[in-house]
Every structure is written in C-alpha cells, then in structure tokens.
Design a protein around this motif. Structure first.
Motif, PDB file in Angstrom:
ATOM      1  N   PHE A 126      42.378  45.273  45.916  1.00 51.22           N
ATOM      2  CA  PHE A 126      42.919  43.997  45.552  1.00 51.22           C
ATOM      3  C   PHE A 126      41.787  43.107  45.174  1.00 51.22           C
ATOM      4  O   PHE A 126      41.938  42.328  44.068  1.00 51.22           O
ATOM      5  CB  PHE A 126      43.645  43.468  47.008  1.00 51.22           C
ATOM      6  N   ALA A 127      40.798  43.088  45.930  1.00 47.64           N
ATOM      7  CA  ALA A 127      39.607  41.967  45.487  1.00 47.64           C
ATOM      8  C   ALA A 127      39.044  42.489  44.141  1.00 47.64           C
ATOM      9  O   ALA A 127      38.605  41.744  43.342  1.00 47.64           O
ATOM     10  CB  ALA A 127      38.495  42.215  46.337  1.00 47.64           C
ATOM     11  N   ASP A 128      38.936  43.993  43.530  1.00 48.90           N
ATOM     12  CA  ASP A 128      38.796  44.491  42.269  1.00 48.90           C
ATOM     13  C   ASP A 128      39.831  43.851  41.220  1.00 48.90           C
ATOM     14  O   ASP A 128      39.276  43.188  40.206  1.00 48.90           O
ATOM     15  CB  ASP A 128      38.726  45.811  42.409  1.00 48.90           C
ATOM     16  N   GLU A 129      41.020  43.730  41.514  1.00 45.15           N
ATOM     17  CA  GLU A 129      42.057  43.406  40.715  1.00 45.15           C
ATOM     18  C   GLU A 129      41.752  41.757  40.476  1.00 45.15           C
ATOM     19  O   GLU A 129      41.947  41.416  39.377  1.00 45.15           O
ATOM     20  CB  GLU A 129      43.139  43.773  41.185  1.00 45.15           C
ATOM     21  N   LEU A 130      41.327  40.915  41.634  1.00 44.69           N
ATOM     22  CA  LEU A 130      41.235  39.571  41.510  1.00 44.69           C
ATOM     23  C   LEU A 130      39.925  39.168  40.806  1.00 44.69           C
ATOM     24  O   LEU A 130      39.496  37.866  40.468  1.00 44.69           O
ATOM     25  CB  LEU A 130      41.448  38.902  42.858  1.00 44.69           C
ATOM     26  N   GLY A 131      39.108  40.155  40.543  1.00 40.11           N
ATOM     27  CA  GLY A 131      37.778  39.810  40.017  1.00 40.11           C
ATOM     28  C   GLY A 131      36.814  39.350  41.052  1.00 40.11           C
ATOM     29  O   GLY A 131      35.654  38.893  40.389  1.00 40.11           O
ATOM     30  N   PHE A 132      36.775  39.789  42.171  1.00 38.63           N
ATOM     31  CA  PHE A 132      35.709  39.359  43.135  1.00 38.63           C
ATOM     32  C   PHE A 132      34.502  40.257  42.927  1.00 38.63           C
ATOM     33  O   PHE A 132      33.303  39.816  43.277  1.00 38.63           O
ATOM     34  CB  PHE A 132      36.277  39.551  44.538  1.00 38.63           C
ATOM     35  N   PHE A 133      34.603  41.202  42.509  1.00 36.25           N
ATOM     36  CA  PHE A 133      33.475  42.216  42.173  1.00 36.25           C
ATOM     37  C   PHE A 133      33.494  42.812  40.746  1.00 36.25           C
ATOM     38  O   PHE A 133      34.058  42.391  39.998  1.00 36.25           O
ATOM     39  CB  PHE A 133      33.774  43.612  43.147  1.00 36.25           C
ATOM     40  N   ARG A 134      32.134  43.123  40.368  1.00 36.67           N
ATOM     41  CA  ARG A 134      31.979  43.626  39.176  1.00 36.67           C
ATOM     42  C   ARG A 134      32.734  44.791  39.024  1.00 36.67           C
ATOM     43  O   ARG A 134      32.116  45.818  39.308  1.00 36.67           O
ATOM     44  CB  ARG A 134      30.511  43.841  38.782  1.00 36.67           C
ATOM     45  N   SER A 135      33.956  44.814  38.500  1.00 37.99           N
ATOM     46  CA  SER A 135      34.901  46.175  38.219  1.00 37.99           C
ATOM     47  C   SER A 135      35.725  45.877  37.327  1.00 37.99           C
ATOM     48  O   SER A 135      36.028  44.855  36.702  1.00 37.99           O
ATOM     49  CB  SER A 135      35.373  46.535  39.821  1.00 37.99           C
ATOM     50  N   ALA A 136      36.265  47.213  36.840  1.00 36.74           N
ATOM     51  CA  ALA A 136      37.191  47.037  35.854  1.00 36.74           C
ATOM     52  C   ALA A 136      38.483  46.621  36.125  1.00 36.74           C
ATOM     53  O   ALA A 136      39.431  46.671  35.354  1.00 36.74           O
ATOM     54  CB  ALA A 136      37.302  48.150  34.874  1.00 36.74           C
ATOM     55  N   GLY A 137      38.762  46.332  37.431  1.00 38.65           N
ATOM     56  CA  GLY A 137      39.979  46.191  38.281  1.00 38.65           C
ATOM     57  C   GLY A 137      40.273  47.119  39.250  1.00 38.65           C
ATOM     58  O   GLY A 137      39.720  48.128  39.403  1.00 38.65           O
ATOM     59  N   ALA A 138      41.425  47.044  39.551  1.00 39.43           N
ATOM     60  CA  ALA A 138      42.202  48.130  40.299  1.00 39.43           C
ATOM     61  C   ALA A 138      42.132  49.488  39.678  1.00 39.43           C
ATOM     62  O   ALA A 138      42.606  49.699  38.663  1.00 39.43           O
ATOM     63  CB  ALA A 138      43.388  47.522  41.157  1.00 39.43           C
ATOM     64  N   SER A 139      42.181  50.326  40.710  1.00 40.77           N
ATOM     65  CA  SER A 139      42.270  51.733  40.170  1.00 40.77           C
ATOM     66  C   SER A 139      42.866  52.735  40.894  1.00 40.77           C
ATOM     67  O   SER A 139      42.588  52.955  42.268  1.00 40.77           O
ATOM     68  CB  SER A 139      40.771  52.351  39.869  1.00 40.77           C
ATOM     69  N   ALA A 140      43.880  53.522  40.471  1.00 35.18           N
ATOM     70  CA  ALA A 140      44.860  54.714  41.171  1.00 35.18           C
ATOM     71  C   ALA A 140      43.421  55.573  41.698  1.00 35.18           C
ATOM     72  O   ALA A 140      43.877  56.198  42.971  1.00 35.18           O
ATOM     73  CB  ALA A 140      45.876  55.044  40.312  1.00 35.18           C
ATOM     74  N   LYS A 141      42.853  55.822  40.916  1.00 33.97           N
ATOM     75  CA  LYS A 141      42.022  56.949  41.213  1.00 33.97           C
ATOM     76  C   LYS A 141      40.721  56.565  42.269  1.00 33.97           C
ATOM     77  O   LYS A 141      40.611  57.341  43.242  1.00 33.97           O
ATOM     78  CB  LYS A 141      40.799  57.221  40.098  1.00 33.97           C
TER      79      LYS A 141
END
Length: 112
Positions: A59-74
């Motif tokens: 959820f935090a990935d999807e909101l952009g709190f971390f350097r990430s491409a977003g939430a991932s099912a994998k």
C-alpha cells in the motif's frame, strides 16, 4: 516486451525473507504472552500480522512512500510464500519439540 517486475528479482527474495522473518518474530512473541489464546494460536497470529505488514508495504509502495514502481501482485505472492515457509517451519519445530507424552489423551495415573 520486457517485464518490469520479474519473478526472479532480488526484490522478491527480500519480500520472502522479510515476511518469513516477521512470521517467526511475531509468532515467537505471541508464545511469550500471558494470554493463553495468543499462545495457543501463535503461528496463526504471527502469519496474519506478517501478511498485514506485507500488505501495508505494498500500500505504501502504491502511494509512493518508497522508491518503487507501485504495488505488485508478484510482491504480494512473494510475501505469501515467505509467510507460508515461516509457518511450515514453525509447525515442524512445534511437532518435533513436543514432549513424548503429549498425545492428546489424558495421562495415566498410577495408584501405587
């Protein structure tokens, strides 16, 4: 067509190890509480808390709190695999370390 989220990425191993570790930690803490319900269901408790932590991270990935491409099912699958491995390890340890006389039956009492 390139895959931006490969299954065999270091990120997936980190998810597995993170949720595996959290499952062990939360379950161990639950066995040390004074509440019998939590002690009795410590593996379930640790597994659920670990899955919730993994979901919160996604959820935090999807909101952009971390350097990430977003939430991932994998990533979520990797979290689940980590929890599953941790739970299996805990059940195995619990099975191997249980006392010999713990068979689910009442102990025999000698009147002599």
């Amino acid at each position: 067509m390139g895959d931006n989220d490969p299954w065999l990425a270091p990120d997936k191993l980190q998810h597995v190890l993170f949720c595996f570790s959290l499952t062990l930690i939360f379950s161990t803490l639950a066995t040390r509480t004074r509440h019998p319900f939590l002690r009795r269901h410590s593996i379930w408790f640790g597994s659920i808390l670990s899955l919730l932590a993994g979901a919160a991270k996604e959820f935090a990935d999807e909101l952009g709190f971390f350097r990430s491409a977003g939430a991932s099912a994998k990533d979520a699958v990797a979290d689940f695999v980590g929890v599953l491995i941790g739970s299996l390890v805990l059940y195995f340890v619990k099975y191997v370390t249980r006392p010999e006389n713990e068979t689910g039956r009442l102990k025999e009492v000698s009147m002599v």
